[in-house]
Each structure stands twice: as C-alpha cells, then as structure tokens.
Motif scaffolding. Structure first.
Motif, PDB file in Angstrom:
ATOM      1  N   GLY A 207      -6.760   9.670   5.962  1.00 53.53           N
ATOM      2  CA  GLY A 207      -7.482   9.948   6.097  1.00 53.53           C
ATOM      3  C   GLY A 207      -7.877   8.776   6.793  1.00 53.53           C
ATOM      4  N   LEU A 208      -7.176   7.868   5.986  1.00 52.65           N
ATOM      5  CA  LEU A 208      -7.421   5.841   6.644  1.00 52.65           C
ATOM      6  C   LEU A 208      -6.757   6.180   7.812  1.00 52.65           C
ATOM      7  CD1 LEU A 208      -7.550   3.633   6.274  1.00 52.65           C
ATOM      8  CD2 LEU A 208      -5.153   3.051   4.771  1.00 52.65           C
ATOM      9  N   LEU A 209      -5.574   6.640   8.356  1.00 52.76           N
ATOM     10  CA  LEU A 209      -4.815   6.534   9.328  1.00 52.76           C
ATOM     11  C   LEU A 209      -6.058   6.921  10.867  1.00 52.76           C
ATOM     12  CD1 LEU A 209      -1.012   7.213   9.045  1.00 52.76           C
ATOM     13  CD2 LEU A 209      -2.199   5.656   8.633  1.00 52.76           C
ATOM     14  N   VAL A 210      -6.547   8.305  10.551  1.00 56.46           N
ATOM     15  CA  VAL A 210      -7.537   9.227  11.438  1.00 56.46           C
ATOM     16  C   VAL A 210      -8.394   8.227  11.878  1.00 56.46           C
ATOM     17  CG1 VAL A 210      -8.907  10.614  12.005  1.00 56.46           C
ATOM     18  CG2 VAL A 210      -6.885  11.241  10.896  1.00 56.46           C
ATOM     19  N   ALA A 211      -8.745   7.605  10.685  1.00 51.35           N
ATOM     20  CA  ALA A 211     -10.093   7.070  10.867  1.00 51.35           C
ATOM     21  C   ALA A 211      -9.709   4.767  11.717  1.00 51.35           C
ATOM     22  CB  ALA A 211     -10.554   6.283   9.666  1.00 51.35           C
TER      23      ALA A 211
ATOM     24  N   LEU B  43      -9.705   4.773  -0.536  1.00 50.06           N
ATOM     25  CA  LEU B  43      -7.761   4.984  -1.206  1.00 50.06           C
ATOM     26  C   LEU B  43      -7.253   3.836  -2.210  1.00 50.06           C
ATOM     27  CD1 LEU B  43      -4.753   5.938  -1.037  1.00 50.06           C
ATOM     28  CD2 LEU B  43      -4.987   3.753   0.953  1.00 50.06           C
ATOM     29  N   ALA B  44      -7.859   2.811  -2.079  1.00 48.09           N
ATOM     30  CA  ALA B  44      -7.719   1.838  -3.076  1.00 48.09           C
ATOM     31  C   ALA B  44      -8.393   2.743  -4.692  1.00 48.09           C
ATOM     32  CB  ALA B  44      -8.168   0.436  -2.862  1.00 48.09           C
ATOM     33  N   ARG B  45      -9.218   2.928  -4.721  1.00 51.10           N
ATOM     34  CA  ARG B  45      -9.786   2.999  -5.072  1.00 51.10           C
ATOM     35  C   ARG B  45      -9.437   4.828  -6.717  1.00 51.10           C
ATOM     36  NH1 ARG B  45     -16.251   3.408  -4.491  1.00 51.10           N
ATOM     37  NH2 ARG B  45     -17.040   1.314  -4.140  1.00 51.10           N
ATOM     38  N   HIS B  46      -8.666   5.113  -6.012  1.00 50.44           N
ATOM     39  CA  HIS B  46      -8.017   6.414  -5.960  1.00 50.44           C
ATOM     40  C   HIS B  46      -6.916   5.520  -6.791  1.00 50.44           C
ATOM     41  CE1 HIS B  46      -6.162  10.298  -6.786  1.00 50.44           C
ATOM     42  NE2 HIS B  46      -4.237   9.469  -6.232  1.00 50.44           N
ATOM     43  N   LEU B  47      -6.342   5.020  -5.908  1.00 44.44           N
ATOM     44  CA  LEU B  47      -4.498   3.844  -6.350  1.00 44.44           C
ATOM     45  C   LEU B  47      -5.234   3.469  -7.926  1.00 44.44           C
ATOM     46  CD1 LEU B  47      -3.064   2.754  -3.503  1.00 44.44           C
ATOM     47  CD2 LEU B  47      -2.289   5.196  -4.143  1.00 44.44           C
ATOM     48  N   LYS B  48      -6.348   2.637  -8.430  1.00 43.13           N
ATOM     49  CA  LYS B  48      -6.602   2.559  -8.958  1.00 43.13           C
ATOM     50  C   LYS B  48      -6.824   2.813 -10.916  1.00 43.13           C
ATOM     51  CE  LYS B  48      -8.694  -1.563  -8.864  1.00 43.13           C
ATOM     52  NZ  LYS B  48     -10.237  -2.540  -9.329  1.00 43.13           N
ATOM     53  N   THR B  49      -7.387   3.901 -10.351  1.00 44.00           N
ATOM     54  CA  THR B  49      -7.354   5.541 -11.227  1.00 44.00           C
ATOM     55  C   THR B  49      -6.043   6.007 -11.417  1.00 44.00           C
ATOM     56  OG1 THR B  49      -7.556   7.038 -10.086  1.00 44.00           O
ATOM     57  CG2 THR B  49      -9.373   6.113 -10.465  1.00 44.00           C
ATOM     58  N   GLN B  50      -4.630   6.043 -10.708  1.00 44.05           N
ATOM     59  CA  GLN B  50      -3.608   5.768 -11.240  1.00 44.05           C
ATOM     60  C   GLN B  50      -3.064   4.760 -11.640  1.00 44.05           C
ATOM     61  OE1 GLN B  50      -3.238   9.779 -10.829  1.00 44.05           O
ATOM     62  NE2 GLN B  50      -5.061   9.426 -10.173  1.00 44.05           N
ATOM     63  N   GLY B  51      -4.031   3.805 -12.298  1.00 47.49           N
ATOM     64  CA  GLY B  51      -2.544   2.921 -12.702  1.00 47.49           C
ATOM     65  C   GLY B  51      -1.989   2.017 -11.803  1.00 47.49           C
ATOM     66  N   LYS B  52      -2.404   1.588 -10.235  1.00 47.59           N
ATOM     67  CA  LYS B  52      -1.265   0.848  -9.883  1.00 47.59           C
ATOM     68  C   LYS B  52      -2.893  -0.361  -9.139  1.00 47.59           C
ATOM     69  CE  LYS B  52       1.553   3.997  -8.750  1.00 47.59           C
ATOM     70  NZ  LYS B  52       1.528   4.874  -8.024  1.00 47.59           N
ATOM     71  N   PRO B  53      -2.199  -1.202  -9.307  1.00 45.90           N
ATOM     72  CA  PRO B  53      -2.946  -2.070  -9.394  1.00 45.90           C
ATOM     73  C   PRO B  53      -3.798  -2.525  -8.335  1.00 45.90           C
ATOM     74  CG  PRO B  53      -0.786  -3.107  -8.772  1.00 45.90           C
ATOM     75  CD  PRO B  53      -0.706  -1.235  -9.547  1.00 45.90           C
ATOM     76  N   ALA B  54      -3.030  -1.976  -6.626  1.00 43.58           N
ATOM     77  CA  ALA B  54      -4.131  -1.944  -5.247  1.00 43.58           C
ATOM     78  C   ALA B  54      -4.199  -3.621  -5.480  1.00 43.58           C
ATOM     79  CB  ALA B  54      -5.207  -0.910  -5.444  1.00 43.58           C
ATOM     80  N   ALA B  55      -3.331  -4.165  -5.916  1.00 46.62           N
ATOM     81  CA  ALA B  55      -3.462  -5.972  -5.465  1.00 46.62           C
ATOM     82  C   ALA B  55      -3.574  -6.239  -4.006  1.00 46.62           C
ATOM     83  CB  ALA B  55      -2.754  -6.509  -5.871  1.00 46.62           C
ATOM     84  N   TRP B  56      -3.421  -5.449  -2.988  1.00 45.77           N
ATOM     85  CA  TRP B  56      -3.081  -5.592  -1.655  1.00 45.77           C
ATOM     86  C   TRP B  56      -5.358  -5.321  -1.402  1.00 45.77           C
ATOM     87  CZ3 TRP B  56      -6.022  -0.988   0.366  1.00 45.77           C
ATOM     88  CH2 TRP B  56      -5.842  -0.186  -0.754  1.00 45.77           C
ATOM     89  N   SER B  57      -5.979  -4.754  -1.774  1.00 41.71           N
ATOM     90  CA  SER B  57      -6.912  -3.708  -1.456  1.00 41.71           C
ATOM     91  C   SER B  57      -7.941  -5.335  -1.649  1.00 41.71           C
ATOM     92  CB  SER B  57      -7.974  -2.880  -2.449  1.00 41.71           C
ATOM     93  OG  SER B  57      -8.145  -3.408  -4.082  1.00 41.71           O
ATOM     94  N   TYR B  58      -7.543  -6.026  -2.698  1.00 44.53           N
ATOM     95  CA  TYR B  58      -8.699  -7.500  -2.992  1.00 44.53           C
ATOM     96  C   TYR B  58      -8.800  -8.371  -2.153  1.00 44.53           C
ATOM     97  CZ  TYR B  58      -8.807  -5.808  -7.705  1.00 44.53           C
ATOM     98  OH  TYR B  58      -9.093  -4.360  -9.363  1.00 44.53           O
TER      99      TYR B  58
ATOM    100  N   LEU C 183       0.824  -1.217   0.051  1.00 47.60           N
ATOM    101  CA  LEU C 183      -0.562  -0.183   0.253  1.00 47.60           C
ATOM    102  C   LEU C 183       0.752   1.397   0.101  1.00 47.60           C
ATOM    103  CD1 LEU C 183      -3.049   0.429   1.989  1.00 47.60           C
ATOM    104  CD2 LEU C 183      -1.621   2.606   2.283  1.00 47.60           C
ATOM    105  N   VAL C 184       1.543   1.419   0.936  1.00 47.61           N
ATOM    106  CA  VAL C 184       3.018   2.516   0.521  1.00 47.61           C
ATOM    107  C   VAL C 184       3.449   2.663  -0.671  1.00 47.61           C
ATOM    108  CG1 VAL C 184       5.218   3.651   2.514  1.00 47.61           C
ATOM    109  CG2 VAL C 184       2.614   2.590   3.358  1.00 47.61           C
ATOM    110  N   ARG C 185       4.669   1.437  -1.503  1.00 45.82           N
ATOM    111  CA  ARG C 185       4.861   2.101  -2.042  1.00 45.82           C
ATOM    112  C   ARG C 185       3.756   2.888  -2.951  1.00 45.82           C
ATOM    113  NH1 ARG C 185       7.177  -3.002  -0.815  1.00 45.82           N
ATOM    114  NH2 ARG C 185       5.101  -4.373  -1.523  1.00 45.82           N
ATOM    115  N   GLU C 186       2.689   2.281  -3.442  1.00 41.89           N
ATOM    116  CA  GLU C 186       1.666   2.563  -4.461  1.00 41.89           C
ATOM    117  C   GLU C 186       1.578   3.975  -4.498  1.00 41.89           C
ATOM    118  OE1 GLU C 186      -1.590  -0.185  -5.038  1.00 41.89           O
ATOM    119  OE2 GLU C 186      -0.577  -1.353  -5.677  1.00 41.89           O
ATOM    120  N   VAL C 187       1.584   4.730  -2.886  1.00 40.30           N
ATOM    121  CA  VAL C 187       1.387   6.059  -2.372  1.00 40.30           C
ATOM    122  C   VAL C 187       1.940   6.799  -3.155  1.00 40.30           C
ATOM    123  CG1 VAL C 187       0.671   7.202  -0.821  1.00 40.30           C
ATOM    124  CG2 VAL C 187      -0.022   5.415  -0.168  1.00 40.30           C
ATOM    125  N   GLY C 188       3.589   6.517  -2.729  1.00 44.74           N
ATOM    126  CA  GLY C 188       4.407   6.965  -3.432  1.00 44.74           C
ATOM    127  C   GLY C 188       4.429   8.219  -2.734  1.00 44.74           C
ATOM    128  N   ALA C 189       4.467   9.084  -4.010  1.00 47.09           N
ATOM    129  CA  ALA C 189       4.779  10.352  -3.735  1.00 47.09           C
ATOM    130  C   ALA C 189       3.229  11.412  -4.161  1.00 47.09           C
ATOM    131  CB  ALA C 189       6.307  11.173  -5.101  1.00 47.09           C
TER     132      ALA C 189
END
Length: 200
Positions: free
Chosen positions: A104-108, A148-163, A88-94
């Motif tokens: 927001g995820l950490l707060v929740a 977060l997962a949906r946003h990463l997928k719109t940026q072309g990231k697999p977000a496989a962790w979400s599955y 997850l952190v690698r996909e968030v990157g910069a």
C-alpha cells in the motif's frame, strides 16, 4: 486550455529554446526526439500582444540533476534514503501483514511521485488545478508510512527509521522533532524509483 502542435528549434549557441506555431499561447507541447517524448513548458517572453503575433518566442526550461536537489534545504541524500529503506525492508521481513502495508505504501508513493515528477512541466493554471490532488497524495503516502511503522512496533520492531523520517507513530498527532513534510515526499520519490527499476 487547448493545446496545439508546435515546432521547436534549438539555438545551440546560447542554448535557448524557441517556438514556432500558429498559436504561441501554447503552454505545453510534445517534442519527439528519436524514441523519446519530451514535455516542455512554454514561456512567452513578451506580453499577450507579442505572443499573439505568431513570431518566435523564447521559452525557459531547466533540466534538473541530482546535485540541484542536494542544494535544497533539509534534503535526504540518496545514501540516507537507501539506508532508511533497507532498515524498513529488514523489519518487514516475512511478515505478511506488514508486506500488505508495504505494498500500500508503494502504491501511494508511485501516485505522489508521478504528480511531483511532472510538477515542473505544468503551467501555473495546471498547478492550481492539481494542487489539491497533490496534497492529498502526499498525505496518503505519509499516512501509509505511519501505519506501517505502527504495525511493526506492535510486532516488537524498533521502526527507528520512522523517527528519522518524522512519522507520528505514537498517535498523538504532534509533529515529531525534525519533521519535514518535503523530506517525506522525497522518500516517496525514492521508493517509487527503486520499485520502478526493479520491475524491468
């Protein structure tokens, strides 16, 4: 319910906790041990009349360890959660927008983890009172994780962790195969733990 001060003696022979006090109907008390404050649930072994007698009453408590968690069904090991978090952190990157979602995820996660960590210290009445809030916090964490997962997928990231966690990233509202709400809550507790120890 009013809470009152109480004195506790520990019987080392059979590791039983006993309470002494004016009102042994107490449900919660604070026991200071050096610099720490322990919160212990009180269980009256006798019926109401026995509890009101002011005599010593036995209380039941359990100190859980990681291995206890591993005995539960559909759990995630610490190593599994660490791997998912690293992905997850690698996909968030910069990605600044992704990092806003992550914050927001950490707060929740912290809000839900706080309630869940204290859950075993609550009386039945307290649990009933807090249950709606706990469920809301749990749902909020899952929603933030999914966003977060949906946003990463719109940026072309697999977000496989979400599955693997079972997020509804396709927006259908259907629970994916392997979906386990409790495991998602476990992951929230893991994130809160990692965030906390890195804030020293």
């Amino acid at each position: 319910m009013a809470y009152h001060a109480a004195y506790v003696s520990i019987c080392e022979a059979n590791r039983e906790f006993r309470i002494e006090g004016e009102d042994s109907l107490i449900r919660l008390f604070r026991l200071s041990v050096k610099t720490e404050v322990l919160y212990v649930m009180i269980y009256c072994a006798g019926m109401d009349e026995g509890c009101k007698s002011g005599g010593k009453e036995k209380i039941m408590t359990k100190a859980y360890i990681y291995e206890d968690y591993l005995e539960t069904q559909k759990h995630l090991t610490f190593e599994q959660m660490a791997e998912l978090h690293q992905e997850l952190v690698r996909e968030v990157g910069a990605d600044e927008e992704a990092f806003e979602f992550y914050n927001g995820l950490l707060v929740a996660a912290a809000k839900y983890a706080n309630t869940r960590a204290l859950w075993s210290t609550m009386s039945r009445e307290m649990k009933m009172e807090k249950d709606g809030n706990r469920i809301s916090q749990h749902t909020s964490f899952i929603t933030n994780l999914t966003m977060l997962a949906r946003h990463l997928k719109t940026q072309g990231k697999p977000a496989a962790w979400s599955y693997e966690l079972g997020c509804d990233t396709d927006g259908t509202g259907r629970k994916p195969e392997g979906y386990e709400r409790k495991a998602l809550g476990d992951f929230a507790c893991y994130l809160a733990f990692i965030s906390g120890i890195n804030a020293r």
